[in-house]
Design an enzyme around this catalytic site. Structure first.
Site, PDB file in Angstrom:
ATOM      1  N   ASP A 135      -6.087   6.235  14.548  1.00 37.75           N
ATOM      2  CA  ASP A 135      -6.483   5.828  13.190  1.00 37.75           C
ATOM      3  C   ASP A 135      -7.152   4.447  13.214  1.00 37.75           C
ATOM      4  O   ASP A 135      -6.840   3.582  12.391  1.00 37.75           O
ATOM      5  CB  ASP A 135      -5.277   5.824  12.261  1.00 37.75           C
ATOM      6  CG  ASP A 135      -5.686   5.936  10.782  1.00 37.75           C
ATOM      7  OD1 ASP A 135      -6.849   6.311  10.519  1.00 37.75           O
ATOM      8  OD2 ASP A 135      -4.857   5.657   9.913  1.00 37.75           O
TER       9      ASP A 135
ATOM     10  N   GLY B 224       0.834  -1.189   0.000  1.00 32.28           N
ATOM     11  CA  GLY B 224       0.000   0.000   0.000  1.00 32.28           C
ATOM     12  C   GLY B 224       0.865   1.234   0.000  1.00 32.28           C
ATOM     13  O   GLY B 224       2.053   1.187   0.345  1.00 32.28           O
ATOM     14  N   LYS B 225       0.302   2.369  -0.397  1.00 33.30           N
ATOM     15  CA  LYS B 225       1.071   3.608  -0.393  1.00 33.30           C
ATOM     16  C   LYS B 225       0.144   4.803  -0.227  1.00 33.30           C
ATOM     17  O   LYS B 225      -1.062   4.732  -0.478  1.00 33.30           O
ATOM     18  CB  LYS B 225       1.882   3.754  -1.682  1.00 33.30           C
ATOM     19  CG  LYS B 225       1.062   3.855  -2.953  1.00 33.30           C
ATOM     20  CD  LYS B 225       1.983   4.003  -4.166  1.00 33.30           C
ATOM     21  CE  LYS B 225       1.195   4.069  -5.470  1.00 33.30           C
ATOM     22  NZ  LYS B 225       2.078   4.219  -6.640  1.00 33.30           N
TER      23      LYS B 225
ATOM     24  N   PHE C 173       2.729  10.112   1.999  1.00 35.14           N
ATOM     25  CA  PHE C 173       3.963  10.250   2.761  1.00 35.14           C
ATOM     26  C   PHE C 173       4.749   8.949   2.883  1.00 35.14           C
ATOM     27  O   PHE C 173       5.699   8.879   3.649  1.00 35.14           O
ATOM     28  CB  PHE C 173       3.670  10.797   4.166  1.00 35.14           C
ATOM     29  CG  PHE C 173       3.668  12.288   4.220  1.00 35.14           C
ATOM     30  CD1 PHE C 173       4.768  12.981   4.686  1.00 35.14           C
ATOM     31  CD2 PHE C 173       2.576  13.000   3.771  1.00 35.14           C
ATOM     32  CE1 PHE C 173       4.766  14.364   4.735  1.00 35.14           C
ATOM     33  CE2 PHE C 173       2.561  14.376   3.818  1.00 35.14           C
ATOM     34  CZ  PHE C 173       3.658  15.073   4.296  1.00 35.14           C
ATOM     35  N   GLY C 174       4.367   7.929   2.152  1.00 32.60           N
ATOM     36  CA  GLY C 174       5.148   6.713   2.256  1.00 32.60           C
ATOM     37  C   GLY C 174       4.479   5.522   1.631  1.00 32.60           C
ATOM     38  O   GLY C 174       3.449   5.631   0.961  1.00 32.60           O
ATOM     39  N   ALA C 175       5.093   4.359   1.857  1.00 38.35           N
ATOM     40  CA  ALA C 175       4.582   3.114   1.290  1.00 38.35           C
ATOM     41  C   ALA C 175       4.914   1.966   2.229  1.00 38.35           C
ATOM     42  O   ALA C 175       5.784   2.079   3.103  1.00 38.35           O
ATOM     43  CB  ALA C 175       5.181   2.876  -0.092  1.00 38.35           C
ATOM     44  N   THR C 176       4.207   0.866   2.045  1.00 37.65           N
ATOM     45  CA  THR C 176       4.417  -0.331   2.853  1.00 37.65           C
ATOM     46  C   THR C 176       4.716  -1.495   1.918  1.00 37.65           C
ATOM     47  O   THR C 176       4.027  -1.669   0.898  1.00 37.65           O
ATOM     48  CB  THR C 176       3.168  -0.644   3.700  1.00 37.65           C
ATOM     49  OG1 THR C 176       2.825   0.507   4.476  1.00 37.65           O
ATOM     50  CG2 THR C 176       3.434  -1.807   4.646  1.00 37.65           C
TER      51      THR C 176
END
Length: 525
Positions: free
Chosen positions: A163, A41-42, A45-48
């Protein structure tokens, strides 16, 4: 495959043994240790990424989270580093909980930040609702009984998750337990550094949580512990309706979600949900413990530890369907060997109240009173069977054990398929792990019995008393439970596919979202 994590790479996929990206030339083995397999996922501010830890035996799977602020603004970069360090600190603190991913590593590399976490295999609740449909009220209560203690633990560590949403709740495949992920929004004050930064809006969106799930005070950058309670309430609404909060109307006068018209839940449960979803923090539950007490979830928590450590019983992909949609008894829904006996007793009076009938001696064609009294006396003089005698008789071909006194016997993991225990006293008997397929347990007293992981496929349980019986994980496919007493019966994880049973009966039992209902769907009718 080896995957390039350079955000500017146009062709990130590479052959598995490649050392440098064939497209951009970047080094593929991150930190000389992690082989990236693909993106999970992305966001802005970033990605996994899914990754292999090549430094450990067996190269176990892990998750690499990359925080990559796409800006040259030193204030934004400093803020990104603070968020990164805070998440690492938080995961190190709360990751000792079995339902929070463990932090395995963290480091900075070429102005990008990396967290390495335990890989949790499973599907998140957003995916499950999309696949299986909404939860029932009982399913949501079971969900809350598991998640609220996790939130309570996190708050005790002085952490606000900020979250909570269905996509951040993974049902772990190995034990079916929920795991709360993504602690990237745990920082309590974000706007101090960037008060006048033109990039404030973007960074705030990253740090504040998810719109629709976050309450007003959190969107205003003033989160409190009760903010997680609100997000949990919105998550429950999603589980009940399969609708995202952005698809639910909002009262223009109060700002409250107008969800009640979309669901059918009990008044007490609706009252708890309304308090969880109070727009004003002053009127909302302040802690997870308050919600637990308001819901009185002790009945569900009793079965939680056991019912969720086993995989759910799968529905037979090719069941032999019978025409039982009306709830009426039919020959197709009763074992063949018992059809003639069923016809003989079918004329007996029904019990529409749903309670098991008293265990009285009945005679199809009443004879003189003296004869009936003699037969009752003979029945009372019957020798009580022990486990050894019963099993020996069964193995020698005997199947009729009707009206026997068998209460309290320990018959774990026995095979008694097709046995006739009609109107027998089986109170507090232990049938855990036993095979009783096609048996006749009509009008039997099975109150307080132990029947966990029992095979009860196509069993006749008409008018049986199953009050407080433990049937967790049992296979009840095609079983006939017409007028059976299910008050307090534990059906968590049980398979009731194609069973003859009413929704009213099941409402008196304990179920969870792993329970397969007669419709074949889990957790709801």
């Amino acid at each position: 495959m080896s995957y390039c994590i350079n955000p500017s790479c146009s062709q990130p996929k590479n052959p598995p043994d490649t050392l440098n990206c064939q497209s951009c030339g970047s080094k593929l083995l991150l930190h000389d240790r992690y082989q990236i397999l693909g993106i999970l996922g992305k966001g802005g501010f970033g990605a996994t990424f899914a990754s292999l830890d090549t430094s450990l035996p067996g190269k176990p799977l892990c998750v690499v989270k990359q925080l990559r602020p796409s800006t040259d603004d030193p204030n934004v970069f400093r803020m990104a580093r603070e968020l990164f360090e805070r998440e690492a600190e938080t995961l190190g603190k709360v990751g000792v909980h079995p339902q929070v991913p463990r932090l395995l590593d963290y480091f900075e590399d070429t102005n990008q930040f990396y967290l390495v976490q335990e890989y949790v295999k499973g599907h998140n609740l957003h995916q499950e609702v999309k696949k299986n449909g909404p939860f029932s009220e009982a399913g949501v209560k079971q969900f809350l009984s598991e998640l609220l203690p996790i939130i309570k633990y996190i708050h005790e560590q002085r952490v606000i998750h900020r979250d909570i949403k269905p996509a951040n709740l993974i049902r772990r495949q190995t034990d079916s337990k929920l795991v709360l992920i993504d602690f990237g929004a745990v920082k309590n004050q974000v706007n101090t550094i960037l008060a006048n930064s033109p990039s404030q809006t973007a960074l705030t969106a990253f740090a504040v949580g998810t719109q629709g799930f976050a309450p007003p005070e959190q969107m205003a950058m003033r989160p409190v512990y009760a903010s997680d309670i609100y997000a949990l309430g919105v998550t429950c609404i999603y589980l009940l309706t399969a609708k995202s909060p952005k698809d639910i109307l909002v009262d223009p006068n109060t700002g409250e979600l107008m969800w009640e018209q979309l669901v059918h839940v009990s008044a007490p449960f609706a009252a708890v949900m309304k308090t969880m979803l109070e727009v004003s923090v002053r009127h909302r539950y302040k802690s997870a413990q308050e919600v637990l007490e308001a819901l009185d979830l002790s009945a569900y928590s009793d079965s939680l530890a056991q019912s969720l450590i086993s995989k759910p019983v799968s529905t037979n992909p090719n069941p032999k369907h019978s025409d039982t949609s009306s709830g009426d008894l039919s020959e197709a829904s009763i074992p063949t060997s018992l059809n003639s006996r069923f016809k003989q007793r079918n004329h007996q009076s029904s019990n529409p109240a749903g309670n098991a009938a008293p265990m009285s001696f009945q005679v199809s064609n009443p004879a003189p009173r003296q004869k009936a009294r003699t037969e009752v006396t003979m029945m009372k003089k019957k020798t009580r069977l022990d486990v050894k005698t019963l099993l020996e008789s069964y193995n020698q071909g005997r199947r009729d054990f009707a009206q026997e006194e068998l209460n309290g016997l320990d018959m774990q993991k026995v095979r008694l398929m097709g046995i006739n225990l009609y109107q027998s006293n089986l109170q507090n008997v232990n049938f855990n792990g036993s095979d009783l397929a096609n048996a006749d347990l009509g009008r039997a007293n099975l109150s307080d019995s132990h029947m966990k992981d029992c095979n009860l496929a196509k069993v006749y349980l008409g008018y049986a008393d199953l009050e407080r019986a433990d049937l967790r994980g049992s296979n009840l496919t095609g079983a006939n439970l017409k007028y059976a007493n299910l008050r307090g019966t534990n059906l968590c994880g049980a398979n009731l596919a194609d069973a003859v049973v009413t929704q009213e009966q099941i409402s008196h039992a304990k179920t969870n979202w792993l329970t397969v209902m007669p419709s074949g769907k889990r957790g709801f009718w």
